[in-house]
Design an enzyme around this catalytic site. Structure first.
Site, short mmCIF file in Angstrom:
data_model
loop_
_atom_site.label_atom_id
_atom_site.label_comp_id
_atom_site.label_asym_id
_atom_site.label_seq_id
_atom_site.Cartn_x
_atom_site.Cartn_y
_atom_site.Cartn_z
N GLU A 259 -36.15 -36.57 -29.56
CA GLU A 259 -36.87 -37.13 -28.41
C GLU A 259 -36.00 -36.83 -27.20
OE1 GLU A 259 -38.37 -41.16 -26.22
OE2 GLU A 259 -36.54 -41.07 -27.37
N ASP B 69 -33.57 -40.59 -31.61
CA ASP B 69 -34.10 -41.24 -30.42
C ASP B 69 -33.19 -41.01 -29.22
OD1 ASP B 69 -36.00 -43.24 -29.22
OD2 ASP B 69 -34.14 -44.38 -28.97
#
Length: 629
Positions: free
Chosen positions: A354, A303
């Site tokens: 991401e 993330d």
């Protein structure tokens, strides 16, 4: 515990530090008990506190092993289930009760103690899955990911969470819906529900919200038994500042940077890992392998990679790197090392970034200068597409580039197309509610969006609830709106997504050559006046192709001519406007479409079709025509 293990840990070379750090059932001098080890290099003293000593904060001092800053103790007659913490007397003289950074199990929040748990001896039954996976190359396989938050897929009426075993229902559901993978938002233990798991305390501990670690292992096995891969989200970019966690663990910036301009994540109120510190590297590299090896996961998504790569990411005070740039050099080195480590020890892993900027070469091997990820979320595609889809169709012709530009860079990275949780929270509205027009147009537009995303190069990801047209934004504290499946449009939307997913899995042209221009042909990107585009995807075999004609307005186009690559009889194989999906049934009803030997769209042949309103028709070659036909 050997001195060599400690040296490897302190040099940043340990990839199995979880095997000796934390708590472990062990024997010492013929006595059975539990060994405890924790890294606290600047602590003045460390004590073990737990149920066994009535939470005494000073009765069981730990030893600074080899003066290394790794503290250890062995306690006889302890067993699995013992709750404990470390009382760390910091370099600042302050006493802090800390959870174990290497704990493999934790108390259910709001309690914060670590729990002794024995991971040894588990007998796995997913050998067939592992053998099959080891032979597959992800690029050439379908990948259609169902993104879930375990705590809110369904929720009990009293607010309790479903157990890992009860969540088998979700596994069966995902299989029936035609998904290939489940991506789970972080299961690493976290104190605050509203952080969704992205502000972690227990990086080695599956959250106790749903059960024990072995029960999570069985959940993974159940996924594999149903031919579903498992991808877990991890937040290696930052960690929460809760008193019992990693923050100022020994009274100093131990896990975080000592420089406050690098340590503080102002946007999230968290702290950044010091990715240049060897022991932090050992902690995190061991962590990623731990989940692959001990829980048989198939992939990870890292993330907020952008927040790691840029020193000025959140807009606070920052200092340039030694070359005067804004890049975080330690983070770049760490991410490359992480990906190299996973690829070295795990067969055919999936590692997803991401990354929301235009950082070059996120995917690809590190020896070519890339960061080493397998895939990157295509945030540019997502932002442009949703911006376009939210427009009234009458204005779309003026913004045609929003729906075509992504094809210009579709093969610059190995992409996943994300329609994720981030797009349906915080006032952004559900995907269905983003669509303009009346109820019929909203559902038609959502079907259109999903069909466009399925024909577009790149792997696929859809957040839970979107597959049946969730009406409300995602709410982490509540289950999805399953009651909508008593209403016809939502039932038919679910049927549509199921059929679309299975079509994708069955049609090699839609995935076999995802990452190369050889697998793609933009037959007609230029019809902005009617807001129609025509795309062809190709498989590896000759004449294996699928054509999609995509109409972004509510106007039906009869006798619409498109170029095709060869002479033959064509057929419509899927139509998003079919009445069984709550469409207006502007289909071709099984008609055979004979090609004409006339150039069109730079092709030698053409066919004439009907294009549905706010819809997509998928067309395939039924058979070639010979010269004498």
């Amino acid at each position: 515990m050997t001195e060599d293990n400690i040296k490897k840990f302190k040099s940043g070379q340990s990839i199995n530090s979880y095997e000796f750090m934390g708590s472990h059932i062990a024997s010492h001098k013929g006595k059975k008990g539990v060994s405890f080890m924790v890294w606290a290099p600047n602590a003045k003293r460390v004590y073990l506190s737990g149920e066994f000593n009535n939470w005494s904060v000073d009765s069981h001092p730990m030893t600074n092993l080899y003066n290394s800053g790794v503290w250890g103790i062995f306690i006889e007659n302890l067993s699995e289930g013992e709750k404990y913490k470390y009382n760390v007397i910091g370099c600042d003289g302050v006493s802090r009760l800390k959870s174990d950074p290497y704990a493999t199990f934790s108390e259910l929040r709001p309690n914060t103690a670590s729990v002794v748990y024995n991971l040894d001896g588990y007998e796995w039954s997913d050998n067939k899955w592992q053998e099959c996976k080891s032979k597959k190359i992800c690029d050439n396989e379908p990948m259609n990911i169902y993104e879930v938050n375990l705590g809110s897929w369904k929720r009990k009426w009293d607010g309790d969470f479903f157990s890992y075993e009860e969540l088998y229902e979700m596994v069966y559901y995902a299989k029936d819906m035609g998904y290939t993978h489940i991506e789970i938002m972080p299961v690493t233990e976290y104190p605050l529900d509203m952080s969704w798991g992205y502000q972690t305390v227990g990086y080695y501990s599956p959250t106790s919200r749903h059960g024990k670690p072995n029960e999570f292992r069985k959940f993974v096995e159940k996924c594999h038994e149903n031919n579903l891969g498992v991808i877990l989200d991890f937040a290696y970019s930052h960690f929460c500042r809760d008193e019992h966690g990693l923050y100022k663990f020994d009274g100093s910036p131990q896990f975080e940077y000592s420089d406050p301009t690098k340590a503080d994540n102002h946007g999230w109120g968290t702290a950044h890992f010091d990715l240049g510190k060897p022991e932090v590297n050992s902690f995190l590299l061991s962590n990623v392998l731990y989940w692959f090896k001990e829980f048989h996961i198939d992939g990870i998504r890292v993330d907020a990679v952008s927040s790691m790569l840029y020193l000025d990411y959140d807009g606070g005070d920052w200092k340039p790197n030694k070359y005067g740039g804004r890049e975080n050099l330690e983070a770049i080195d760490f991410l490359k090392k992480l990906n190299e480590t996973v690829y070295k020890y795990i067969k055919n892993p999936i590692i997803v970034a991401e990354e929301s900027t235009a950082w070059p070469m996120v995917t690809g091997p590190t020896y070519k200068g890339a960061l080493g990820f397998t895939y990157k979320w295509n945030m540019g595609w997502m932002n442009d597409t949703l911006k376009y889809m939210e427009m009234d169709p009458v204005y779309r012709k003026y913004h045609h580039e929003l729906i075509t530009f992504s094809f210009m860079y579709a093969f610059s990275e190995n992409f996943i197309l994300p329609l994720s949780h981030d797009e349906v929270v915080h006032g952004k509205k559900s995907l269905l509610d983003k669509m303009p027009g009346d109820t019929w147009q909203k559902f038609a537009s959502l079907r259109l969006l999903y069909a466009y995303y399925m024909i577009h190069p790149g792997k696929k990801l859809l957040f839970m609830g979107s597959e049946f047209g969730q009406g409300l934004e995602w709410r982490y504290a509540y289950g999805l709106e399953w009651e909508l499946l008593q209403i016809d449009p939502h039932i038919k939307m679910q049927d549509y997504v199921r059929d679309l997913n299975h079509m994708y899995k069955d049609d090699k042209a839609l995935y076999e050559m995802d990452n190369t221009y050889e697998g793609f042909d933009f037959i007609d990107p230029h019809n902005n006046e009617q807001s129609v585009i025509t795309i062809m995807r190709k498989g590896k075999k000759d004449k294996d192709f699928t054509i999609a004609v995509i109409n972004f307005t509510p106007v039906v186009h009869y006798d619409y001519k498109i170029g095709v690559p060869c002479s033959g009889i064509y057929e419509e194989v899927f139509n998003s406007d079919d009445e069984k999906y709550w469409g207006s049934n502007q289909t071709m009803n099984g008609s055979e479409l004979f090609s004409m030997n006339e150039k069109w769209h730079n092709k030698e042949h053409n066919i004439t079709i009907k294009v549905p309103p706010l819809g997509v028709t998928f067309i395939k070659l039924k058979r070639e025509l010979k010269d004498n036909e």
